[in-house]
Design an enzyme around this catalytic site. Structure first.
Site, PDB file in Angstrom:
ATOM      1  CE  LYS A  19      15.698  -8.595 100.408  1.00  0.00           C
ATOM      2  NZ  LYS A  19      15.025  -7.407 100.528  1.00  0.00           N
TER       3      LYS A  19
ATOM      4  N   GLY B 167      11.181  -4.396  84.618  1.00  0.00           N
ATOM      5  CA  GLY B 167      10.397  -5.339  86.410  1.00  0.00           C
ATOM      6  C   GLY B 167       9.286  -3.789  85.965  1.00  0.00           C
TER       7      GLY B 167
ATOM      8  N   GLY C 272       6.617  -4.517  88.086  1.00  0.00           N
ATOM      9  CA  GLY C 272       6.104  -5.287  89.433  1.00  0.00           C
ATOM     10  C   GLY C 272       5.627  -4.133  91.099  1.00  0.00           C
ATOM     11  CG  ASN C 273       5.335  -2.689  95.229  1.00  0.00           C
ATOM     12  OD1 ASN C 273       6.623  -1.772  95.283  1.00  0.00           O
ATOM     13  ND2 ASN C 273       4.637  -2.810  95.614  1.00  0.00           N
ATOM     14  CB  ALA C 274      10.266  -1.198  92.580  1.00  0.00           C
TER      15      ALA C 274
HETATM   16  P1  NAD Z   1       7.648  -7.462  92.424  1.00  0.00           P
HETATM   17  O1  NAD Z   1       7.628  -9.277  92.537  1.00  0.00           O
HETATM   18  O2  NAD Z   1       7.350  -7.020  92.347  1.00  0.00           O
HETATM   19  O3  NAD Z   1       8.560  -7.334  90.907  1.00  0.00           O
HETATM   20  C1  NAD Z   1       9.666  -7.981  89.996  1.00  0.00           C
HETATM   21  C2  NAD Z   1       9.673  -7.614  88.049  1.00  0.00           C
HETATM   22  O4  NAD Z   1      10.724  -7.790  88.117  1.00  0.00           O
HETATM   23  C3  NAD Z   1       8.317  -8.671  87.740  1.00  0.00           C
HETATM   24  O5  NAD Z   1       7.736  -7.748  87.022  1.00  0.00           O
HETATM   25  C4  NAD Z   1       8.630  -9.929  87.274  1.00  0.00           C
HETATM   26  O6  NAD Z   1       8.493  -9.703  85.890  1.00  0.00           O
HETATM   27  C5  NAD Z   1      10.719  -8.505  86.766  1.00  0.00           C
HETATM   28  N1  NAD Z   1      11.517  -9.396  86.606  1.00  0.00           N
HETATM   29  C6  NAD Z   1      12.189 -10.246  86.998  1.00  0.00           C
HETATM   30  N2  NAD Z   1      12.821 -10.669  86.452  1.00  0.00           N
HETATM   31  C7  NAD Z   1      13.623  -9.847  85.346  1.00  0.00           C
HETATM   32  C8  NAD Z   1      14.558 -10.284  84.437  1.00  0.00           C
HETATM   33  N3  NAD Z   1      14.852 -11.365  83.809  1.00  0.00           N
HETATM   34  N4  NAD Z   1      13.938  -8.947  83.968  1.00  0.00           N
HETATM   35  C9  NAD Z   1      12.948  -7.808  83.592  1.00  0.00           C
HETATM   36  N5  NAD Z   1      12.665  -8.207  85.268  1.00  0.00           N
HETATM   37  C10 NAD Z   1      12.116  -8.732  85.475  1.00  0.00           C
HETATM   38  O7  NAD Z   1       9.205  -6.921  93.153  1.00  0.00           O
HETATM   39  P2  NAD Z   1       9.157  -5.932  93.643  1.00  0.00           P
HETATM   40  O8  NAD Z   1       9.244  -5.568  94.809  1.00  0.00           O
HETATM   41  O9  NAD Z   1       9.119  -4.653  92.225  1.00  0.00           O
HETATM   42  O10 NAD Z   1      10.998  -5.714  93.534  1.00  0.00           O
HETATM   43  C11 NAD Z   1      11.591  -5.634  92.331  1.00  0.00           C
HETATM   44  C12 NAD Z   1      13.444  -5.085  93.089  1.00  0.00           C
HETATM   45  O11 NAD Z   1      13.011  -3.960  94.019  1.00  0.00           O
HETATM   46  C13 NAD Z   1      14.273  -6.164  93.835  1.00  0.00           C
HETATM   47  O12 NAD Z   1      15.071  -5.559  93.168  1.00  0.00           O
HETATM   48  C14 NAD Z   1      13.452  -6.102  94.740  1.00  0.00           C
HETATM   49  O13 NAD Z   1      14.651  -6.386  95.728  1.00  0.00           O
HETATM   50  C15 NAD Z   1      14.156  -4.373  95.514  1.00  0.00           C
HETATM   51  N6  NAD Z   1      12.784  -3.355  96.104  1.00  0.00           N
HETATM   52  C16 NAD Z   1      11.615  -3.675  96.660  1.00  0.00           C
HETATM   53  C17 NAD Z   1      10.332  -3.002  97.480  1.00  0.00           C
HETATM   54  C18 NAD Z   1      10.033  -3.380  97.826  1.00  0.00           C
HETATM   55  O14 NAD Z   1       9.125  -2.210  98.410  1.00  0.00           O
HETATM   56  N7  NAD Z   1       8.763  -3.881  97.094  1.00  0.00           N
HETATM   57  C19 NAD Z   1      12.156  -2.604  98.209  1.00  0.00           C
HETATM   58  C20 NAD Z   1      13.098  -1.756  98.132  1.00  0.00           C
HETATM   59  C21 NAD Z   1      14.298  -2.992  97.449  1.00  0.00           C
END
Ligand code: NAD
Length: 413
Positions: free
Chosen positions: A102, A214, A216-218
């Site tokens: 990571k 959240g 975002g992507n997920a």
């Molecule tokens: P991202 O940056 O696309 O989205 C993150 C989201 O969380 C955003 O909408 C942000 O505004 C929101 N956020 C941040 N702090 C917050 C809070 N305190 N309360 C509520 N919302 C909040 O990131 P992502 O890629 O969607 O990742 C989100 C989680 O999923 C992380 O823990 C990441 O490690 C995990 N993850 C992501 C992937 C991937 O492929 N993108 C894979 C496995 C795990």
């Protein structure tokens, strides 16, 4: 307790249930390499800023280190170590031949211009270049990083090495060698697992209310997929706060509104009430999807959660101290190391396609992803019954059994 200590606690608990070899546990309790770098970046106003970055390579017994890069103001070495260890465990839950790594940079990317973000990314690649590569350590996107950042990453690495080595990173745009289906993969993988769980309790999506933390992507993608499958989305949040809408939300409208108005708190209309992030988790619903950051459910708020099921798309959103409370309340947590493994699985597909130079259609990617997620679910559920433990412990056991074998094959114990 630090995040890495949480990870060790989870390993320890599963290890004692399954009676894991003590030396395997000792090997997995420390990362193999921890890299810390300082990155000088010229800012648009002519000043120079120095940013701190990290790359942790936890374990490569199963294959090359694999794991995302996070850009966030609160990144630190402890967090990156925890996330890297979860990657080792996660890849092994789904049985793909990859290890765990990571990376992260301490930065609030929203404060940077596009040019500054590109220079920062390229500086990071130059700094960690000696320890990464398509066959050694392959980063990917995570919080606040995306396909554009991965494209810069691949380009900078290829320039340094003087040849096309785009396989050094996954999550790239399709034009730069990304895989179809990667954008949706984390959420899609979680949905495949949720569907398997739903069969065991005859859950009807149309009568099931979902809250998503959240967006975002997920989180944003899972909202679309679940709403398409008939689930009712009644609450969402992002870093600015949340909205709870007992009448349900139109996810397409919400997605456009978030782009236009920057945050979900400015969306939803009169039938929705604004809530804080903490309040959102405690609202009435059937499924709570955690898709933001770690440590969101603790001993403090676990008792107030009303959902029957928690789907962990984020990494580490439920603290070990909360697990016991959830277990007592009969709340099922589908753990991160299983629920969000779809992302790394399609990243693995991207590595295969880059090495081969042949690219798959989305119709090829999704069934392959489904096969892997469903098999992992079946193995984890079987271990949950066999060892009489919750799904998190069972997922760790599933993973550790495979890792023990890999470590043994390498002659390390
Ligand atoms: P991202 O940056 O696309 O989205 C993150 C989201 O969380 C955003 O909408 C942000 O505004 C929101 N956020 C941040 N702090 C917050 C809070 N305190 N309360 C509520 N919302 C909040 O990131 P992502 O890629 O969607 O990742 C989100 C989680 O999923 C992380 O823990 C990441 O490690 C995990 N993850 C992501 C992937 C991937 O492929 N993108 C894979 C496995 C795990």
């Amino acid at each position: 307790m630090s995040l890495f200590e949480n990870t060790l606690k989870q390993i320890e608990k599963a290890a004692s249930i399954m009676k894991l070899d003590e030396n395997v546990k000792r090997i997995l309790s420390v990362p193999q390499r921890e890299v810390e770098v300082n990155l000088p970046v010229k800012m648009d106003d002519g000043s120079l800023k120095i940013f701190k970055g990290f790359r942790v390579q936890h374990n490569n017994a199963a294959g090359p280190y694999k794991g995302g890069i996070r850009y966030h103001q609160q990144v630190d070495m402890g967090e990156v170590k925890a996330l890297s260890a979860w990657m080792t465990i996660k890849c092994s839950v789904v049985g793909i031949p990859l290890g765990g790594g990571k990376g992260g940079i301490i930065v609030d990317p929203k404060q940077l211009s596009l040019g500054e973000l590109e220079r920062l990314t390229r500086a990071y690649v130059r700094a960690i270049e000696p320890v990464i590569g398509p066959e050694t350590d392959v980063p990917a996107p995570d919080v606040n990083t995306n396909s554009q950042i991965m494209d810069w990453f691949a380009d900078e690495y290829s320039k340094i090495r003087g040849k096309d080595l785009r396989g050094v990173v996954t999550g790239k745009s399709l034009e730069a060698g990304g895989s179809k289906g990667r954008n949706n993969a984390t959420a899609q993988g979680g949905v495949y697992v949720l569907e398997e769980y739903a069969k065991t309790v005859s859950l009807n999506p149309k009568e099931t209310k979902v809250i998503i933390q959240g967006f975002g992507n997920a989180g944003g993608v899972v909202a679309k997929l679940l709403s398409k499958a008939g689930y009712e989305i009644v609450g969402v949040s992002d870093s600015q706060g949340g909205i709870f809408c007992s009448q349900g939300l139109n996810v397409d409208e919400l997605t456009s509104c978030k782009v236009e108005k920057k945050s979900v708190v400015n969306c939803g209309g009169a039938t929705c009430k604004k809530v804080s992030n903490e309040e959102l988790l405690e609202q009435e619903c059937d499924i709570l999807v955690l898709a933001a950051l770690e440590n969101q459910v603790s001993a403090k708020n676990a008792g107030n959660i009303k959902a029957k099921v928690i789907l962990e798309l984020a990494n580490g959103p439920v603290m070990p101290e909360a697990d016991e409370i959830l277990d007592k309340k009969g709340i099922i947590a589908i753990p991160d190391i299983l629920a969000n493994a779809g992302g790394v699985t399609v990243s693995y597909f991207e590595m295969l396609q880059n090495a081969d130079g042949k690219y798959w259609s989305e119709e090829e990617v999704n069934p392959k992803l489904k096969d892997i997620m469903v098999s992992a679910w079946e193995e984890v559920s079987a271990n949950s019954k066999k060892y009489n433990c919750n799904l998190r412990d069972a997922a760790f056991i599933t993973s550790l059994l495979r890792l023990e074998q890999k470590i043994r094959e390498k002659g390390l114990i």
